[in-house]
Design a protein around this motif. Sequence first.
Motif, PDB file in Angstrom:
ATOM      1  N   ARG A  43       0.996  -1.164  -0.183  1.00  0.00           N
ATOM      2  CA  ARG A  43      -0.020  -0.078  -0.115  1.00  0.00           C
ATOM      3  C   ARG A  43       0.858   1.168  -0.049  1.00  0.00           C
ATOM      4  O   ARG A  43       1.006   1.746   1.201  1.00  0.00           O
ATOM      5  CB  ARG A  43      -0.738   0.016   1.356  1.00  0.00           C
ATOM      6  CG  ARG A  43      -1.905  -1.021   1.537  1.00  0.00           C
ATOM      7  CD  ARG A  43      -2.506  -1.438   2.558  1.00  0.00           C
ATOM      8  NE  ARG A  43      -3.109  -0.039   3.202  1.00  0.00           N
ATOM      9  CZ  ARG A  43      -3.473   0.020   4.355  1.00  0.00           C
ATOM     10  NH1 ARG A  43      -3.111  -0.785   5.243  1.00  0.00           N
ATOM     11  NH2 ARG A  43      -3.980   1.239   4.758  1.00  0.00           N
ATOM     12  N   THR A  53       0.092   4.145  -0.707  1.00  0.00           N
ATOM     13  CA  THR A  53      -0.847   5.472  -0.271  1.00  0.00           C
ATOM     14  C   THR A  53      -0.803   5.539   1.037  1.00  0.00           C
ATOM     15  O   THR A  53      -1.242   6.440   1.730  1.00  0.00           O
ATOM     16  CB  THR A  53      -2.188   5.134  -0.778  1.00  0.00           C
ATOM     17  OG1 THR A  53      -2.754   4.123  -0.402  1.00  0.00           O
ATOM     18  CG2 THR A  53      -2.295   5.416  -2.285  1.00  0.00           C
ATOM     19  N   LYS A  54      -0.453   4.683   2.027  1.00  0.00           N
ATOM     20  CA  LYS A  54      -0.502   4.592   3.367  1.00  0.00           C
ATOM     21  C   LYS A  54       0.422   5.737   3.867  1.00  0.00           C
ATOM     22  O   LYS A  54      -0.050   6.387   4.847  1.00  0.00           O
ATOM     23  CB  LYS A  54       0.065   3.338   4.065  1.00  0.00           C
ATOM     24  CG  LYS A  54      -0.069   3.052   5.512  1.00  0.00           C
ATOM     25  CD  LYS A  54       0.417   1.504   5.895  1.00  0.00           C
ATOM     26  CE  LYS A  54       0.143   1.410   7.379  1.00  0.00           C
ATOM     27  NZ  LYS A  54       0.784   0.158   7.958  1.00  0.00           N
ATOM     28  N   THR A  85      -1.530   8.988   3.382  1.00  0.00           N
ATOM     29  CA  THR A  85      -2.902   8.776   4.172  1.00  0.00           C
ATOM     30  C   THR A  85      -2.449   9.505   5.573  1.00  0.00           C
ATOM     31  O   THR A  85      -3.233  10.366   6.264  1.00  0.00           O
ATOM     32  CB  THR A  85      -3.503   7.461   4.287  1.00  0.00           C
ATOM     33  OG1 THR A  85      -4.023   7.063   2.982  1.00  0.00           O
ATOM     34  CG2 THR A  85      -4.404   7.483   5.317  1.00  0.00           C
ATOM     35  N   LYS A  86      -1.523   8.957   6.128  1.00  0.00           N
ATOM     36  CA  LYS A  86      -1.047   9.577   7.513  1.00  0.00           C
ATOM     37  C   LYS A  86      -0.562  10.985   7.177  1.00  0.00           C
ATOM     38  O   LYS A  86      -0.796  11.609   8.394  1.00  0.00           O
ATOM     39  CB  LYS A  86       0.279   8.636   7.817  1.00  0.00           C
ATOM     40  CG  LYS A  86      -0.181   7.278   8.266  1.00  0.00           C
ATOM     41  CD  LYS A  86       1.195   6.430   8.938  1.00  0.00           C
ATOM     42  CE  LYS A  86       0.823   4.960   9.273  1.00  0.00           C
ATOM     43  NZ  LYS A  86       2.070   4.314   9.562  1.00  0.00           N
ATOM     44  N   GLU A 126      -3.723  12.824   7.494  1.00  0.00           N
ATOM     45  CA  GLU A 126      -4.149  12.890   8.901  1.00  0.00           C
ATOM     46  C   GLU A 126      -3.720  13.892   9.614  1.00  0.00           C
ATOM     47  O   GLU A 126      -4.175  14.296  10.896  1.00  0.00           O
ATOM     48  CB  GLU A 126      -4.066  11.452   9.550  1.00  0.00           C
ATOM     49  CG  GLU A 126      -5.212  10.366   8.892  1.00  0.00           C
ATOM     50  CD  GLU A 126      -4.816   8.804   9.315  1.00  0.00           C
ATOM     51  OE1 GLU A 126      -3.870   8.725   9.757  1.00  0.00           O
ATOM     52  OE2 GLU A 126      -5.693   8.058   8.779  1.00  0.00           O
ATOM     53  N   THR A 151      -0.146  10.280  -3.658  1.00  0.00           N
ATOM     54  CA  THR A 151      -0.723  11.398  -2.880  1.00  0.00           C
ATOM     55  C   THR A 151      -2.076  11.712  -3.625  1.00  0.00           C
ATOM     56  O   THR A 151      -3.036  12.065  -2.595  1.00  0.00           O
ATOM     57  CB  THR A 151       0.027  12.608  -3.124  1.00  0.00           C
ATOM     58  OG1 THR A 151       1.436  12.341  -2.525  1.00  0.00           O
ATOM     59  CG2 THR A 151      -0.459  13.744  -2.042  1.00  0.00           C
ATOM     60  N   ALA A 208      -4.648   9.171  -2.629  1.00  0.00           N
ATOM     61  CA  ALA A 208      -4.747   9.197  -0.864  1.00  0.00           C
ATOM     62  C   ALA A 208      -5.937  10.142  -0.524  1.00  0.00           C
ATOM     63  O   ALA A 208      -6.849  10.167   0.118  1.00  0.00           O
ATOM     64  CB  ALA A 208      -3.641   9.501  -0.035  1.00  0.00           C
ATOM     65  N   GLU A 241      -9.127   9.248  -1.863  1.00  0.00           N
ATOM     66  CA  GLU A 241      -9.751   7.986  -1.166  1.00  0.00           C
ATOM     67  C   GLU A 241     -10.396   8.594   0.198  1.00  0.00           C
ATOM     68  O   GLU A 241     -11.351   8.150   0.779  1.00  0.00           O
ATOM     69  CB  GLU A 241      -8.541   6.947  -0.606  1.00  0.00           C
ATOM     70  CG  GLU A 241      -8.219   6.008  -1.554  1.00  0.00           C
ATOM     71  CD  GLU A 241      -7.060   5.257  -1.462  1.00  0.00           C
ATOM     72  OE1 GLU A 241      -7.138   4.177  -1.998  1.00  0.00           O
ATOM     73  OE2 GLU A 241      -6.273   5.460  -0.551  1.00  0.00           O
ATOM     74  N   LYS A 242      -9.778   9.761   0.737  1.00  0.00           N
ATOM     75  CA  LYS A 242     -10.193  10.276   1.973  1.00  0.00           C
ATOM     76  C   LYS A 242     -11.734  10.602   1.879  1.00  0.00           C
ATOM     77  O   LYS A 242     -12.390  10.313   2.760  1.00  0.00           O
ATOM     78  CB  LYS A 242      -9.523  11.579   2.122  1.00  0.00           C
ATOM     79  CG  LYS A 242      -9.687  12.412   3.488  1.00  0.00           C
ATOM     80  CD  LYS A 242      -8.875  13.605   3.743  1.00  0.00           C
ATOM     81  CE  LYS A 242      -9.117  14.335   4.884  1.00  0.00           C
ATOM     82  NZ  LYS A 242     -10.434  15.146   4.490  1.00  0.00           N
ATOM     83  N   GLU A 291      -7.636  -0.247   1.838  1.00  0.00           N
ATOM     84  CA  GLU A 291      -7.356   0.634   3.011  1.00  0.00           C
ATOM     85  C   GLU A 291      -7.660   0.347   4.445  1.00  0.00           C
ATOM     86  O   GLU A 291      -7.343   0.653   5.248  1.00  0.00           O
ATOM     87  CB  GLU A 291      -7.771   2.156   2.647  1.00  0.00           C
ATOM     88  CG  GLU A 291      -7.118   2.818   1.590  1.00  0.00           C
ATOM     89  CD  GLU A 291      -5.701   2.798   1.476  1.00  0.00           C
ATOM     90  OE1 GLU A 291      -5.138   3.089   2.675  1.00  0.00           O
ATOM     91  OE2 GLU A 291      -5.019   2.607   0.366  1.00  0.00           O
ATOM     92  N   LYS A 341     -10.417   0.284   6.211  1.00  0.00           N
ATOM     93  CA  LYS A 341     -10.989   0.893   6.980  1.00  0.00           C
ATOM     94  C   LYS A 341     -12.753   0.373   7.224  1.00  0.00           C
ATOM     95  O   LYS A 341     -13.392   1.065   8.003  1.00  0.00           O
ATOM     96  CB  LYS A 341     -11.294   2.209   6.152  1.00  0.00           C
ATOM     97  CG  LYS A 341     -10.056   2.911   5.693  1.00  0.00           C
ATOM     98  CD  LYS A 341      -9.286   3.339   7.164  1.00  0.00           C
ATOM     99  CE  LYS A 341      -7.979   4.164   7.070  1.00  0.00           C
ATOM    100  NZ  LYS A 341      -7.320   4.194   8.152  1.00  0.00           N
TER     101      LYS A 341
END
Length: 497
Positions: free
Chosen positions: A115, A117-118, A121-122, A125, A152, A155, A158-159, A436, A438
């Motif tokens: 992943r 994109t992890k 994603t962080k 956040e 990026t 991500a 995806e958010k 992801e 989630k």
Amino acid sequence: MILLVQNNTEYENDLRAMISAFFPVEKIRSATPAEVSEFSRTMFGEFTFVFTALFDESSTRLRIEEKGYVKYSAYAYGNFRDRKRYRNRLKKASYRLLSEYTGRELPWGSLTGMRPTKIATKGIEKDKTRSDIIDYYQVTYDTSLEKSELATDVAFLEKDIISSVDPVTDYCLYVGIPFCPTRCLYCSFAAYPIMEYESKVGAYIDALRKELPFISYLNRDRHLVAVYIGGGTPTSLSAADLAKVMECVKDSFDLSYLREYTVEAGRPDSITKEKLEVMKRFGCTRISINPQTMNERTLRTIGRAHTPSDVKRAMNDARKLGFKNINMDIIAGLPNEEVEDMDYTLDEIERLAPESLTVHSLAIKRAANLNQEYVFYKSKINHNTDKMISIATKKAREMGMNPYYLYRQKNIAGNLENTGYAKKGYECIYNVLIMEEKLDTFAAGAGSVTRLLSLENGEVVRVDRVENVKNVDEYINRLDEMLERKQMGVDNRLSFK
């Protein structure tokens, strides 16, 4: 074969992943310096090269040797016992050493893992800006600008999807149909030829008719937001049998909260008007018609029975029946394909105008026939896959699509990626949520994997996998055990609040 020599195995998986990024098919053997000292001189001739990592508490010496001669060396500075700070330094130093040795730069640099994109994603956040996140990929991992931007952008998109669901009240459902018309050259899935297993289909559907209501019972106070029927090839079933599966989904679950219902129709030669009518009748909102390539010669090579004409016919039939959300899959780097072949495939797909396009990089998987026969196919595989991927990215954007979904598999040459592109509003919710991690995904059928989240204060702290057996006969005969596994998985999660 490649020899990996270490005086400490703390980072063995990371070093193996880095070596495999450059040499995806080569086997890697591990040894300690003491074991190596006992090797005969002739044994060293069996290895393509030797990669050595000697750790101490101030630095790690890395070197690459061929037949006893050091070709390249480097240092990764820092205390290797401080894993959190040291791991990326070691991977980056290893990447640069391998890059110097091979004369190649990989688009993702030292970044490995499923992943990419992890990280972005962080960053999101933590309220990092897009440019800050892109810079972080480049500085920390030597990732190219193109891939840094890709991860990026995915991500950020995806958010919005992730924030639209509630991990406490919502869940997804996967229904696995492990049958296929034939086995493709590159496939490693537990898929069974439908002609050989036709007599087992009835018993398999009967087992699903027990497992699906049980899953519904486990989630009786929750909302099902996405259904994905995959495989295998679901449309390898007859229209009547496909109707039985979809009827069971309809009868077992409250579909009033459903936002998306996908059937991975897959192979165009298995898609008929009757099956499309079944999908439409039971509420399917999204289908996937997967050409993989629009070059007929390649289709024969990879073991596909359909033709480009079948793809066009299936798309035409689906449109006539009112399907307005169609995905198509293609693979970059297939045997005998050059950049021009990818251009042709993309031009043909543009004419068919799907709502989304998934671009896979060829992965040479251990259990696939392609790996078993790699000596024969090695010279037929174009290793300029990244250029093909870049062309596909450009074409997808020209078609009005943006990247929304990104993941990687083991043994993709060049450490490349699989990316989903979609027009706005046509992103596959299920794909994002399962990748992801989630939302809970409950899975039914042979070889399917249920993923259960453990939450603390609304944050995911653990994901447990509850696996069904892969063998069709075992699944049918041991169904009660599969149900018990799911019950125990639900009962044993850390927390759910």
